[in-house]
Design a protein around this motif. Sequence first.
Motif, PDB file in Angstrom:
ATOM      1  N   ARG A 135       0.667  -1.399   0.071  1.00  0.00           N
ATOM      2  CA  ARG A 135       0.113  -0.008   0.029  1.00  0.00           C
ATOM      3  C   ARG A 135       0.933   1.178   0.100  1.00  0.00           C
ATOM      4  N   GLY A 136       0.466   2.111  -0.770  1.00  0.00           N
ATOM      5  CA  GLY A 136       1.333   3.473  -1.047  1.00  0.00           C
ATOM      6  C   GLY A 136       0.424   4.377  -0.468  1.00  0.00           C
ATOM      7  N   VAL A 137       0.925   5.393   0.429  1.00  0.00           N
ATOM      8  CA  VAL A 137      -0.077   6.361   1.039  1.00  0.00           C
ATOM      9  C   VAL A 137       0.660   8.063   0.765  1.00  0.00           C
ATOM     10  N   LEU A 138      -0.098   8.697   0.151  1.00  0.00           N
ATOM     11  CA  LEU A 138       0.401  10.109   0.216  1.00  0.00           C
ATOM     12  C   LEU A 138       0.116  10.704   1.369  1.00  0.00           C
ATOM     13  N   VAL A 139       1.001  11.271   1.823  1.00  0.00           N
ATOM     14  CA  VAL A 139       0.938  12.259   3.213  1.00  0.00           C
ATOM     15  C   VAL A 139       0.996  13.770   2.621  1.00  0.00           C
ATOM     16  N   SER A 140       0.033  14.425   2.869  1.00  0.00           N
ATOM     17  CA  SER A 140      -0.100  16.066   2.713  1.00  0.00           C
ATOM     18  C   SER A 140      -0.378  16.648   4.093  1.00  0.00           C
ATOM     19  N   GLN A 141       0.203  18.062   3.749  1.00  0.00           N
ATOM     20  CA  GLN A 141      -0.004  18.933   4.880  1.00  0.00           C
ATOM     21  C   GLN A 141      -0.854  20.057   4.228  1.00  0.00           C
ATOM     22  N   GLY A 142      -2.109  20.323   4.461  1.00  0.00           N
ATOM     23  CA  GLY A 142      -2.983  21.282   3.672  1.00  0.00           C
ATOM     24  C   GLY A 142      -3.190  20.642   2.299  1.00  0.00           C
ATOM     25  N   GLU A 143      -2.885  21.463   1.555  1.00  0.00           N
ATOM     26  CA  GLU A 143      -2.916  21.199   0.051  1.00  0.00           C
ATOM     27  C   GLU A 143      -1.556  20.815  -0.602  1.00  0.00           C
ATOM     28  N   GLU A 144      -0.337  20.706   0.242  1.00  0.00           N
ATOM     29  CA  GLU A 144       0.854  20.485  -0.292  1.00  0.00           C
ATOM     30  C   GLU A 144       1.279  18.865   0.089  1.00  0.00           C
ATOM     31  N   ALA A 145       1.687  18.288  -1.075  1.00  0.00           N
ATOM     32  CA  ALA A 145       2.375  16.917  -0.773  1.00  0.00           C
ATOM     33  C   ALA A 145       3.595  17.003   0.060  1.00  0.00           C
ATOM     34  N   GLY A 146       3.582  16.437   1.147  1.00  0.00           N
ATOM     35  CA  GLY A 146       4.613  16.495   2.014  1.00  0.00           C
ATOM     36  C   GLY A 146       5.457  15.079   2.068  1.00  0.00           C
ATOM     37  N   GLY A 147       4.887  14.070   1.495  1.00  0.00           N
ATOM     38  CA  GLY A 147       5.895  12.832   1.678  1.00  0.00           C
ATOM     39  C   GLY A 147       4.757  11.548   1.426  1.00  0.00           C
ATOM     40  N   TYR A 148       5.382  10.509   1.683  1.00  0.00           N
ATOM     41  CA  TYR A 148       4.747   9.137   1.156  1.00  0.00           C
ATOM     42  C   TYR A 148       5.144   8.165   2.130  1.00  0.00           C
ATOM     43  N   VAL A 149       4.430   7.217   2.177  1.00  0.00           N
ATOM     44  CA  VAL A 149       4.460   5.837   3.162  1.00  0.00           C
ATOM     45  C   VAL A 149       4.289   4.596   2.178  1.00  0.00           C
ATOM     46  N   TYR A 150       5.370   3.550   2.401  1.00  0.00           N
ATOM     47  CA  TYR A 150       5.003   2.240   1.834  1.00  0.00           C
ATOM     48  C   TYR A 150       4.787   1.265   2.694  1.00  0.00           C
ATOM     49  N   LEU A 151       3.912   0.636   2.738  1.00  0.00           N
ATOM     50  CA  LEU A 151       3.549  -0.468   3.732  1.00  0.00           C
ATOM     51  C   LEU A 151       3.375  -1.783   3.057  1.00  0.00           C
ATOM     52  N   THR A 152       3.846  -2.802   3.616  1.00  0.00           N
ATOM     53  CA  THR A 152       3.580  -4.196   3.240  1.00  0.00           C
ATOM     54  C   THR A 152       2.932  -4.983   4.489  1.00  0.00           C
ATOM     55  N   PHE A 153       2.354  -6.046   4.222  1.00  0.00           N
ATOM     56  CA  PHE A 153       1.668  -6.899   4.805  1.00  0.00           C
ATOM     57  C   PHE A 153       1.871  -8.267   4.699  1.00  0.00           C
ATOM     58  N   CYS A 154       1.830  -8.965   6.012  1.00  0.00           N
ATOM     59  CA  CYS A 154       2.329 -10.285   6.202  1.00  0.00           C
ATOM     60  C   CYS A 154       1.649 -10.928   7.316  1.00  0.00           C
ATOM     61  N   TYR A 155       1.588 -12.153   7.586  1.00  0.00           N
ATOM     62  CA  TYR A 155       1.615 -12.715   9.077  1.00  0.00           C
ATOM     63  C   TYR A 155       2.755 -13.077   9.427  1.00  0.00           C
ATOM     64  N   SER A 156       2.750 -12.755  10.776  1.00  0.00           N
ATOM     65  CA  SER A 156       4.124 -13.221  11.612  1.00  0.00           C
ATOM     66  C   SER A 156       3.848 -13.960  12.674  1.00  0.00           C
ATOM     67  N   ALA A 157       4.410 -15.446  12.453  1.00  0.00           N
ATOM     68  CA  ALA A 157       4.213 -16.498  13.261  1.00  0.00           C
ATOM     69  C   ALA A 157       4.630 -16.041  14.617  1.00  0.00           C
ATOM     70  N   GLU A 158       5.754 -15.373  14.642  1.00  0.00           N
ATOM     71  CA  GLU A 158       6.573 -15.054  15.795  1.00  0.00           C
ATOM     72  C   GLU A 158       5.553 -14.117  16.954  1.00  0.00           C
ATOM     73  N   VAL A 159       4.467 -13.607  16.391  1.00  0.00           N
ATOM     74  CA  VAL A 159       3.447 -12.879  17.136  1.00  0.00           C
ATOM     75  C   VAL A 159       2.257 -13.510  17.162  1.00  0.00           C
ATOM     76  N   GLY A 160       2.111 -14.341  16.140  1.00  0.00           N
ATOM     77  CA  GLY A 160       0.659 -14.990  15.881  1.00  0.00           C
ATOM     78  C   GLY A 160      -0.319 -14.083  15.391  1.00  0.00           C
ATOM     79  N   GLY A 161       0.000 -13.303  14.365  1.00  0.00           N
ATOM     80  CA  GLY A 161      -0.927 -12.167  13.994  1.00  0.00           C
ATOM     81  C   GLY A 161      -0.221 -11.785  12.615  1.00  0.00           C
ATOM     82  N   ARG A 162      -1.173 -10.739  12.016  1.00  0.00           N
ATOM     83  CA  ARG A 162      -0.539  -9.873  11.098  1.00  0.00           C
ATOM     84  C   ARG A 162       0.266  -8.745  11.223  1.00  0.00           C
TER      85      ARG A 162
END
Length: 148
Positions: free
Chosen positions: A53-80
């Motif tokens: 998932r890519g997310v555009l981060v804005s402050q007011g009308e101005e694009a200030g940055g972005y975030v890239y997130l990926t997803f998986c299941y972690s057996a180590e914590v027993g959840g997503r």
Amino acid sequence: MLTFRDITAADHDLILPMVADFYRTDAVDHEVPVEIMERSFAACADPDEPLLRGVLVSQGEEAGGYVYLTFCYSAEVGGRCVFIEEIFLKEQFRGMGLGREIMDWMEKEYPAVRRFRLEVTQVNKSAIRLYEKSGYKYLKYDQMVFDK
């Protein structure tokens, strides 16, 4: 106050320069080819890609940055698990507490997630401070990869 919205294909010329800037910071310790940046952008802008998932981060009308997130299941914590692949703020948006606002947004956006995980280079001291203040701690693993 920041706003967040999913990145779309129409954001290409807005996001790719920020991605290139991210890969020139001390957050990354190796070169990433442009074709990889393009492929990742295409995936994050594709609503049918469930793992990035890519997310555009804005402050007011101005694009200030972005975030890239990926997803998986972690057996180590027993959840997503949400892996925070990239967090980037343009220079003029840094040092204003916006990183913490992004971290808070992620926690609210994914309340059922068992773990948020990220990578950080040791020279990226400001990011380390942000992550530690946000409650992150080090796992003492060495990372290995096999790229194809």
